[in-house]
Enzyme design. Sequence first.
Site, PDB file in Angstrom:
ATOM      1  N   GLU A 238      10.232  -0.206  -4.828  1.00 60.80           N
ATOM      2  CA  GLU A 238       9.111   0.089  -3.941  1.00 60.80           C
ATOM      3  C   GLU A 238       8.199   0.688  -4.878  1.00 60.80           C
ATOM      4  O   GLU A 238       8.450   1.668  -5.826  1.00 60.80           O
ATOM      5  CB  GLU A 238       9.675   1.062  -3.009  1.00 60.80           C
ATOM      6  CG  GLU A 238      10.814   0.414  -1.751  1.00 60.80           C
ATOM      7  CD  GLU A 238      10.479  -0.790  -1.180  1.00 60.80           C
ATOM      8  OE1 GLU A 238       9.392  -1.091  -1.204  1.00 60.80           O
ATOM      9  OE2 GLU A 238      11.270  -1.533  -0.844  1.00 60.80           O
ATOM     10  N   CYS A 239       6.859   0.681  -4.097  1.00 62.46           N
ATOM     11  CA  CYS A 239       5.602   1.047  -4.833  1.00 62.46           C
ATOM     12  C   CYS A 239       5.244   2.219  -4.282  1.00 62.46           C
ATOM     13  O   CYS A 239       4.156   2.945  -4.579  1.00 62.46           O
ATOM     14  CB  CYS A 239       4.513   0.031  -4.816  1.00 62.46           C
ATOM     15  SG  CYS A 239       3.961  -0.491  -3.163  1.00 62.46           S
TER      16      CYS A 239
END
Length: 244
Positions: A238-239
């Site tokens: 995930e960013c």
Amino acid sequence: MSKLDLNALNELPKVDRILALAETNAQLEKLDAEGRVAWALDNLPGEYVLSSSFGIQAAVSLHLVNQIRPDIPVILTDTGYLFPETYRFIDELTDKLKLNLKVYRATESAAWQEARYGKLWEQGVEGIEKYNDINKVEPMNRALKELNAQTWFAGLRREQSGSRANLPVLAIQRGVFKVLPIIDWDNRTIYQYLQKNGLKYHPLWDEGYLSVGDTHTTRKWEPGMAEEETRFFGLKRECGLHEG
């Protein structure tokens, strides 16, 4: 399914919020993607927004939600390091779908960040997380606040990674309702939707990319790799936008 009180739910501990939404989520699982969007628009508070990275399959959620709610603000957090193909894809989809695009960026330019911190993406998990906080999380928080968002649509799918495998259709994140209309779609359903509606994958799909983010932390897929290993050197999936 009855209307939900965002303020009351935000006062609950996270576990209690999940339990409070469980019955609603059980019903939402039975609806198709269009039905979930329609339900959210009827039962969840506005303002409504849709986020997109304009990645490989982005055209699906952009088309689906925008068809039901034309002119919905579409939030893009631009790091300044996207592929040239991504920027052209953004222009193409914005024109084709008549998107109400809202672009948010970090308060520090990419060059200024490198001067201050170096190449954060080369500094392990901590560096990547700091980079994401600056370029993704803070701009998204600012977007949600400035647009007065109370309901946030996104195109995440359980099939994309282990971290997304158990996500519900409806949750609360960053103090707003978050709706994932295509959460249970597989790659075949994505393909069929694109074909049916005359939409395209991101241009880099044809070059072997399964997921596309920044140029410096995105790799082509190779045999034996999971999709999540093509991002952030396999250190994380995930960013930051969809965590917490």
